[in-house]
Design a protein around this motif. Sequence first.
Motif, PDB file in Angstrom:
ATOM      1  N   LEU A 158     -11.524   8.196  -5.029  1.00  0.00           N
ATOM      2  CA  LEU A 158     -11.808   6.986  -5.803  1.00  0.00           C
ATOM      3  C   LEU A 158     -11.634   5.704  -4.995  1.00  0.00           C
ATOM      4  O   LEU A 158     -12.390   4.745  -5.170  1.00  0.00           O
ATOM      5  CB  LEU A 158     -10.900   6.933  -7.040  1.00  0.00           C
ATOM      6  N   GLU A 159     -10.615   5.687  -4.114  1.00  0.00           N
ATOM      7  CA  GLU A 159     -10.233   4.412  -3.497  1.00  0.00           C
ATOM      8  C   GLU A 159     -10.692   4.211  -2.065  1.00  0.00           C
ATOM      9  O   GLU A 159     -10.848   3.080  -1.615  1.00  0.00           O
ATOM     10  CB  GLU A 159      -8.703   4.288  -3.510  1.00  0.00           C
ATOM     11  N   SER A 160     -10.868   5.303  -1.332  1.00  0.00           N
ATOM     12  CA  SER A 160     -11.104   5.146   0.106  1.00  0.00           C
ATOM     13  C   SER A 160     -12.592   5.130   0.427  1.00  0.00           C
ATOM     14  O   SER A 160     -13.439   5.302  -0.451  1.00  0.00           O
ATOM     15  CB  SER A 160     -10.432   6.288   0.870  1.00  0.00           C
ATOM     16  N   ASP A 161     -12.882   4.911   1.704  1.00  0.00           N
ATOM     17  CA  ASP A 161     -14.282   5.007   2.142  1.00  0.00           C
ATOM     18  C   ASP A 161     -14.432   6.120   3.185  1.00  0.00           C
ATOM     19  O   ASP A 161     -15.289   6.046   4.054  1.00  0.00           O
ATOM     20  CB  ASP A 161     -14.766   3.660   2.684  1.00  0.00           C
ATOM     21  N   ASN A 207       0.835  -1.200   0.000  1.00  0.00           N
ATOM     22  CA  ASN A 207       0.000   0.000   0.000  1.00  0.00           C
ATOM     23  C   ASN A 207       0.870   1.249   0.000  1.00  0.00           C
ATOM     24  O   ASN A 207       1.940   1.282   0.579  1.00  0.00           O
ATOM     25  CB  ASN A 207      -0.906   0.019   1.230  1.00  0.00           C
ATOM     26  N   ILE A 208       0.374   2.275  -0.649  1.00  0.00           N
ATOM     27  CA  ILE A 208       1.114   3.522  -0.706  1.00  0.00           C
ATOM     28  C   ILE A 208       0.578   4.409   0.410  1.00  0.00           C
ATOM     29  O   ILE A 208      -0.619   4.622   0.509  1.00  0.00           O
ATOM     30  CB  ILE A 208       0.890   4.208  -2.060  1.00  0.00           C
ATOM     31  N   THR A 209       1.459   4.899   1.242  1.00  0.00           N
ATOM     32  CA  THR A 209       0.991   5.715   2.353  1.00  0.00           C
ATOM     33  C   THR A 209       1.449   7.157   2.184  1.00  0.00           C
ATOM     34  O   THR A 209       2.626   7.422   2.053  1.00  0.00           O
ATOM     35  CB  THR A 209       1.545   5.178   3.688  1.00  0.00           C
ATOM     36  N   MET A 210       0.479   8.058   2.115  1.00  0.00           N
ATOM     37  CA  MET A 210       0.794   9.475   1.991  1.00  0.00           C
ATOM     38  C   MET A 210      -0.185  10.269   2.813  1.00  0.00           C
ATOM     39  O   MET A 210      -1.357   9.937   2.869  1.00  0.00           O
ATOM     40  CB  MET A 210       0.685   9.913   0.532  1.00  0.00           C
ATOM     41  N   SER A 211       0.280  11.299   3.404  1.00  0.00           N
ATOM     42  CA  SER A 211      -0.573  12.204   4.179  1.00  0.00           C
ATOM     43  C   SER A 211      -1.497  11.417   5.106  1.00  0.00           C
ATOM     44  O   SER A 211      -2.686  11.695   5.181  1.00  0.00           O
ATOM     45  CB  SER A 211      -1.424  13.065   3.254  1.00  0.00           C
ATOM     46  N   ASN A 212      -0.969  10.427   5.735  1.00  0.00           N
ATOM     47  CA  ASN A 212      -1.723   9.577   6.661  1.00  0.00           C
ATOM     48  C   ASN A 212      -2.831   8.760   5.994  1.00  0.00           C
ATOM     49  O   ASN A 212      -3.677   8.202   6.668  1.00  0.00           O
ATOM     50  CB  ASN A 212      -2.338  10.399   7.802  1.00  0.00           C
ATOM     51  N   HIS A 213      -2.849   8.725   4.673  1.00  0.00           N
ATOM     52  CA  HIS A 213      -3.875   7.930   4.020  1.00  0.00           C
ATOM     53  C   HIS A 213      -3.214   6.797   3.254  1.00  0.00           C
ATOM     54  O   HIS A 213      -2.219   6.981   2.597  1.00  0.00           O
ATOM     55  CB  HIS A 213      -4.701   8.789   3.064  1.00  0.00           C
ATOM     56  N   SER A 214      -3.835   5.659   3.370  1.00  0.00           N
ATOM     57  CA  SER A 214      -3.273   4.505   2.704  1.00  0.00           C
ATOM     58  C   SER A 214      -4.103   4.221   1.458  1.00  0.00           C
ATOM     59  O   SER A 214      -5.314   4.099   1.539  1.00  0.00           O
ATOM     60  CB  SER A 214      -3.330   3.341   3.683  1.00  0.00           C
ATOM     61  N   PHE A 215      -3.444   4.169   0.324  1.00  0.00           N
ATOM     62  CA  PHE A 215      -4.162   3.884  -0.906  1.00  0.00           C
ATOM     63  C   PHE A 215      -3.962   2.434  -1.269  1.00  0.00           C
ATOM     64  O   PHE A 215      -2.848   1.939  -1.294  1.00  0.00           O
ATOM     65  CB  PHE A 215      -3.682   4.801  -2.025  1.00  0.00           C
ATOM     66  N   ARG A 216      -5.074   1.760  -1.554  1.00  0.00           N
ATOM     67  CA  ARG A 216      -4.923   0.318  -1.723  1.00  0.00           C
ATOM     68  C   ARG A 216      -4.499  -0.086  -3.131  1.00  0.00           C
ATOM     69  O   ARG A 216      -3.957  -1.146  -3.334  1.00  0.00           O
ATOM     70  CB  ARG A 216      -6.223  -0.392  -1.312  1.00  0.00           C
ATOM     71  N   TYR A 217      -4.715   0.771  -4.135  1.00  0.00           N
ATOM     72  CA  TYR A 217      -4.367   0.387  -5.498  1.00  0.00           C
ATOM     73  C   TYR A 217      -2.859   0.484  -5.704  1.00  0.00           C
ATOM     74  O   TYR A 217      -2.244   1.493  -5.375  1.00  0.00           O
ATOM     75  CB  TYR A 217      -5.080   1.295  -6.506  1.00  0.00           C
ATOM     76  N   ASN A 249     -14.790   4.269  -2.756  1.00  0.00           N
ATOM     77  CA  ASN A 249     -14.391   2.889  -2.492  1.00  0.00           C
ATOM     78  C   ASN A 249     -14.621   1.975  -3.699  1.00  0.00           C
ATOM     79  O   ASN A 249     -15.268   0.934  -3.606  1.00  0.00           O
ATOM     80  CB  ASN A 249     -15.185   2.390  -1.269  1.00  0.00           C
ATOM     81  N   LEU A 250     -14.103   2.372  -4.855  1.00  0.00           N
ATOM     82  CA  LEU A 250     -14.359   1.624  -6.095  1.00  0.00           C
ATOM     83  C   LEU A 250     -13.587   0.314  -6.114  1.00  0.00           C
ATOM     84  O   LEU A 250     -12.465   0.237  -5.615  1.00  0.00           O
ATOM     85  CB  LEU A 250     -13.962   2.482  -7.307  1.00  0.00           C
ATOM     86  N   PRO A 251     -14.195  -0.721  -6.701  1.00  0.00           N
ATOM     87  CA  PRO A 251     -13.504  -2.017  -6.778  1.00  0.00           C
ATOM     88  C   PRO A 251     -12.237  -1.952  -7.637  1.00  0.00           C
ATOM     89  O   PRO A 251     -12.112  -1.111  -8.519  1.00  0.00           O
ATOM     90  CB  PRO A 251     -14.533  -2.939  -7.447  1.00  0.00           C
ATOM     91  N   GLU A 252     -11.362  -2.890  -7.387  1.00  0.00           N
ATOM     92  CA  GLU A 252     -10.061  -2.976  -8.055  1.00  0.00           C
ATOM     93  C   GLU A 252     -10.156  -2.957  -9.597  1.00  0.00           C
ATOM     94  O   GLU A 252      -9.427  -2.241 -10.260  1.00  0.00           O
ATOM     95  CB  GLU A 252      -9.401  -4.288  -7.590  1.00  0.00           C
ATOM     96  N   ASN A 253     -11.078  -3.761 -10.127  1.00  0.00           N
ATOM     97  CA  ASN A 253     -11.161  -3.862 -11.597  1.00  0.00           C
ATOM     98  C   ASN A 253     -11.644  -2.543 -12.217  1.00  0.00           C
ATOM     99  O   ASN A 253     -11.302  -2.216 -13.363  1.00  0.00           O
ATOM    100  CB  ASN A 253     -12.064  -5.023 -12.019  1.00  0.00           C
ATOM    101  N   ILE A 254     -12.400  -1.772 -11.468  1.00  0.00           N
ATOM    102  CA  ILE A 254     -12.874  -0.464 -11.942  1.00  0.00           C
ATOM    103  C   ILE A 254     -11.705   0.527 -11.914  1.00  0.00           C
ATOM    104  O   ILE A 254     -11.465   1.265 -12.872  1.00  0.00           O
ATOM    105  CB  ILE A 254     -14.042   0.042 -11.054  1.00  0.00           C
ATOM    106  N   LEU A 255     -10.955   0.496 -10.827  1.00  0.00           N
ATOM    107  CA  LEU A 255      -9.794   1.388 -10.705  1.00  0.00           C
ATOM    108  C   LEU A 255      -8.777   1.119 -11.817  1.00  0.00           C
ATOM    109  O   LEU A 255      -8.222   2.048 -12.397  1.00  0.00           O
ATOM    110  CB  LEU A 255      -9.128   1.202  -9.335  1.00  0.00           C
ATOM    111  N   GLU A 256      -8.597  -0.144 -12.108  1.00  0.00           N
ATOM    112  CA  GLU A 256      -7.653  -0.529 -13.153  1.00  0.00           C
ATOM    113  C   GLU A 256      -8.000   0.135 -14.492  1.00  0.00           C
ATOM    114  O   GLU A 256      -7.123   0.574 -15.232  1.00  0.00           O
ATOM    115  CB  GLU A 256      -7.736  -2.050 -13.328  1.00  0.00           C
ATOM    116  N   LYS A 257      -9.273   0.201 -14.795  1.00  0.00           N
ATOM    117  CA  LYS A 257      -9.709   0.831 -16.045  1.00  0.00           C
ATOM    118  C   LYS A 257      -9.534   2.343 -15.994  1.00  0.00           C
ATOM    119  O   LYS A 257      -9.019   2.949 -16.932  1.00  0.00           O
ATOM    120  CB  LYS A 257     -11.175   0.492 -16.328  1.00  0.00           C
ATOM    121  N   LEU A 258      -9.965   2.950 -14.904  1.00  0.00           N
ATOM    122  CA  LEU A 258      -9.851   4.411 -14.770  1.00  0.00           C
ATOM    123  C   LEU A 258      -8.400   4.855 -14.805  1.00  0.00           C
ATOM    124  O   LEU A 258      -8.050   5.886 -15.370  1.00  0.00           O
ATOM    125  CB  LEU A 258     -10.433   4.888 -13.433  1.00  0.00           C
TER     126      LEU A 258
END
Length: 319
Positions: A271-274, A6-16, A299-308
């Motif tokens: 796009l990624e968080s909740d 996971n990429i962690t920036m500004s205290n937020h963890s991005f899962r993609y 909180n978009l699913p992985e396959n959606i993020l991949e396309k975007l």
Amino acid sequence: MTLCGNITMSNHSFRYTGPIFDAHTHVIDIDALKMLVKVEDEYGISKALTIVHGESIQEYDEMFPGRFIYARYFSGWTLFTEGPRQAVEDVKTLRERGYDMAKIHFAPFWSDRLSDIEHVPPIDSHDFDVLFDALMDEDIPVLVHIGDPDTYFATRYTDAKVYGTKEDHISEFENRLHKNKELIFQAAHFAAQPEPHRLQNLARMFDNYPNLNVDLSSARWMCREFGRNPEQARDFLIKYVDRILFATDCVASKLDRNYYEGRHSSLRMLLESDVKKESLPFVDTDTVNSGGTFIYGLNLPENILEKLYWKNAEKIHNL
Ligand SMILES: [Zn+2]
């Protein structure tokens, strides 16, 4: 570049963790571009489309080989005052000069900047047929700015005689989509329709025009409007995902790290968080006097993020 974990920036963890393509940036200053690239690297963006505000891409290409897809900027100054003749000539050699896209900006403010012209021609004007036809012939996709947020029309563009209405600008754009069905369009800022009451019209346009794509710039406009009804926005993004591209609209013009970071972190959070009611990490001048803008994570699913983030851009460009 592939990032692990996971990429962690500004205290937020991005899962993609896959690669991300930014489909809308600008370059004006080389030192600012170096800073933007550093921030992009930290946020997982490994490639970007950049609109070049100058004559040469050589300098950028030497410094960052293979990193950018370049868009040629056709300035309203020339287009709206002298007509498209020069631009049409330019289009014929774009590819051999390293450009893969064109950018044209239609916005009400041209009516202020070009006060000596009575009426700035709209995007569907017959005058511009030769230019859009030339782009179509050369198979060069075009990035267009067709309109501004509803908030602008409520404040600075209230005089419809000068600026037209937002509905006018959207329907003029639709006429252009209709005239040039073989040309790939990327309409910036969700085709100026991220506002909840406009999504139905955008859906209709997607259904009618397979040549229409939109991008997710700007961060504050998207966060503000998607945040009004996150569930509706989420359903919309999932349904029309094949036509939507991740984009920040970062302008590499100043050495202001916070500016670049704010756009990246807020869009990825959106796009990624909740998250719920997370303050936008920078000032939204349109809501500064009415409580501010907040992010509601989709909180978009992985396959959606991949396309975007990548796959949709791959259908338009040679990445
Ligand atoms: Zn832009």
